[in-house]
Design a protein around this motif. Sequence first.
Motif, PDB file in Angstrom:
ATOM      1  N   ARG A 153     -15.327  10.061  -0.543  1.00  0.00           N
ATOM      2  CA  ARG A 153     -15.042   9.206  -1.745  1.00  0.00           C
ATOM      3  C   ARG A 153     -15.560   9.525  -2.962  1.00  0.00           C
ATOM      4  NH1 ARG A 153     -16.365   4.533  -4.555  1.00  0.00           N
ATOM      5  NH2 ARG A 153     -14.742   2.942  -4.922  1.00  0.00           N
ATOM      6  N   THR A 202      -4.782   9.959  -0.717  1.00  0.00           N
ATOM      7  CA  THR A 202      -3.887   9.371   0.470  1.00  0.00           C
ATOM      8  C   THR A 202      -4.720   9.889   1.522  1.00  0.00           C
ATOM      9  OG1 THR A 202      -1.894   9.707  -0.761  1.00  0.00           O
ATOM     10  CG2 THR A 202      -1.650   9.669   1.447  1.00  0.00           C
ATOM     11  N   TYR A 234      -7.851  10.149   1.985  1.00  0.00           N
ATOM     12  CA  TYR A 234      -8.979   9.248   2.227  1.00  0.00           C
ATOM     13  C   TYR A 234      -8.364   7.802   2.679  1.00  0.00           C
ATOM     14  CZ  TYR A 234     -12.869   5.974   0.872  1.00  0.00           C
ATOM     15  OH  TYR A 234     -13.773   5.196   1.159  1.00  0.00           O
ATOM     16  N   LEU A 235      -7.262   7.408   2.005  1.00  0.00           N
ATOM     17  CA  LEU A 235      -6.905   5.916   2.389  1.00  0.00           C
ATOM     18  C   LEU A 235      -6.375   6.011   3.798  1.00  0.00           C
ATOM     19  CD1 LEU A 235      -4.899   5.001  -0.727  1.00  0.00           C
ATOM     20  CD2 LEU A 235      -7.253   4.186   0.062  1.00  0.00           C
ATOM     21  N   ALA A 280      -7.760   3.858   7.099  1.00  0.00           N
ATOM     22  CA  ALA A 280      -6.481   2.583   7.088  1.00  0.00           C
ATOM     23  C   ALA A 280      -6.984   1.308   7.337  1.00  0.00           C
ATOM     24  CB  ALA A 280      -5.326   3.049   7.458  1.00  0.00           C
ATOM     25  N   LEU A 335      -7.241  -2.376   0.962  1.00  0.00           N
ATOM     26  CA  LEU A 335      -7.470  -1.032   0.482  1.00  0.00           C
ATOM     27  C   LEU A 335      -8.331  -0.686  -0.880  1.00  0.00           C
ATOM     28  CD1 LEU A 335      -3.721   0.447   0.540  1.00  0.00           C
ATOM     29  CD2 LEU A 335      -5.540   0.908   2.181  1.00  0.00           C
ATOM     30  N   ASP A 336      -9.177   0.254  -0.716  1.00  0.00           N
ATOM     31  CA  ASP A 336     -10.259   0.371  -2.069  1.00  0.00           C
ATOM     32  C   ASP A 336      -9.471   0.408  -3.269  1.00  0.00           C
ATOM     33  OD1 ASP A 336     -12.058   1.563  -3.645  1.00  0.00           O
ATOM     34  OD2 ASP A 336     -12.928   2.403  -2.044  1.00  0.00           O
ATOM     35  N   LEU A 390      -7.243   3.372  -5.252  1.00  0.00           N
ATOM     36  CA  LEU A 390      -5.817   2.989  -5.666  1.00  0.00           C
ATOM     37  C   LEU A 390      -5.405   3.201  -7.126  1.00  0.00           C
ATOM     38  CD1 LEU A 390      -4.805  -0.415  -3.528  1.00  0.00           C
ATOM     39  CD2 LEU A 390      -3.936   2.058  -3.455  1.00  0.00           C
ATOM     40  N   VAL A 412       0.427   4.817  -0.399  1.00  0.00           N
ATOM     41  CA  VAL A 412       0.297   3.547   0.181  1.00  0.00           C
ATOM     42  C   VAL A 412       1.503   3.591   1.598  1.00  0.00           C
ATOM     43  CG1 VAL A 412       0.691   0.980   0.270  1.00  0.00           C
ATOM     44  CG2 VAL A 412      -0.597   2.057  -1.513  1.00  0.00           C
ATOM     45  N   VAL A 444      -0.001   5.380   4.126  1.00  0.00           N
ATOM     46  CA  VAL A 444      -0.979   4.518   4.814  1.00  0.00           C
ATOM     47  C   VAL A 444      -0.324   3.419   5.838  1.00  0.00           C
ATOM     48  CG1 VAL A 444      -3.018   2.922   4.436  1.00  0.00           C
ATOM     49  CG2 VAL A 444      -2.675   4.610   3.193  1.00  0.00           C
TER      50      VAL A 444
END
Length: 401
Positions: A328, A345, A347-348, A352, A356-357, A361, A374, A377
């Motif tokens: 991150r 993306t 990382y998300l 998942a 979401l962080d 975002l 998103v 995810v």
Amino acid sequence: ADIAVAAPLMLLESVERLPAPDRANARMHALNRWAKIDSQAALAYAAALPRGEQRRQAMNTVARAYARVDPEGALNWAANPSARSPGLVATVLSSIAVKDTALAFQLADELESPEERAGALQGIAVHLASNGRSELLADRVLTLGNDGSRSATLSVLGSMWASQEPQAALDWYLANQASLDPAEVRQFTEGLIRENPQTAARLLDRVPAEQRPQWLSRVAASYARRDTAAAQAWLSRFRGEPGYDQAAASVAFQRARDDPAEMINLVESIEDPQLAGQAAARAARTWARSDPAKAAAWSMGLEQESARSTAVAQVARGWSQRDPAAARSWILGLDGGLARDGALTSYLEASAEASLDAAVLSAYSSDTARQLGVQQVVFRLAHRDPEAARSLIEEHLTDPT
């Protein structure tokens, strides 16, 4: 005759009292002896055994002995549906080939089923190649009809001959390639390249120009599985030639495991943007498992934008799974743009969840990029947590489609 039949029967009965490790060989020896004396009685005994490995071995043993005594009778029996056992026809013909190769081929050619004919010819091929008679087999293959039998036999021949006499196998191929169609060329050369890539590499200059690009790629991939350093050194002299990019991508994937620095040189030598991107992604993913920080730095230094973006996303995915906090921090420190959007993306996706962080975002370069991220995810989360996926759609997507 009664005594002759009784002796093998008594021997078979005594076999069952032997220790388990010795039982199978002794049983096959007794059956072989019996089949030479009274093939029909031995066949009846083998056929009456319960279906399984013991019956299969017994049927094949009797079939081989029967074929030496009465070749045509054995083939008629093996082809009879009432006596069928998988591979029995091929076993009979392989046994016939021990004494009379011409007869074995003749009988195989007369089989009505293309599948059965192909299987039988493969059996003969294994026998001849195993006994140093590959050239005889190769010449005979050229007389076969093009109904699948030739391709199947060439596949066996290419593998076995190449492992024993690669130079002779290539010499035969180069002398007869005009008689082979493209599929048959691949069937034969696949075995040669797989079994002896070093020899195939040395002899590449003798391959016709129109076939060199395909050969180069296939030889490089096989060579790299044996010796990546030698494969890379050999490949370097073909840089800029047709087929080089595909070959370099194959070697780079193997090289990433043992020498990331050399892997970098290979990836950067690939000119085709699509292949460069694919090679960079595979290399980055492999390198990130052992040293994600170095993989990340290298990925960001790639000149081609598509290759850079793909590689960065792969590093981000692997690093996020191993050390989410470190990943991150690295991702948020990247300059905005396509590469960072892909990393965000990844990382998300790796983490998942229903929420979401927010910092991640907000780091996307545009609202469109964020929406696409998103969506990825949501797709990943939907399989294991549909409710959480729906929650993300309602909270973050203005256009769920």
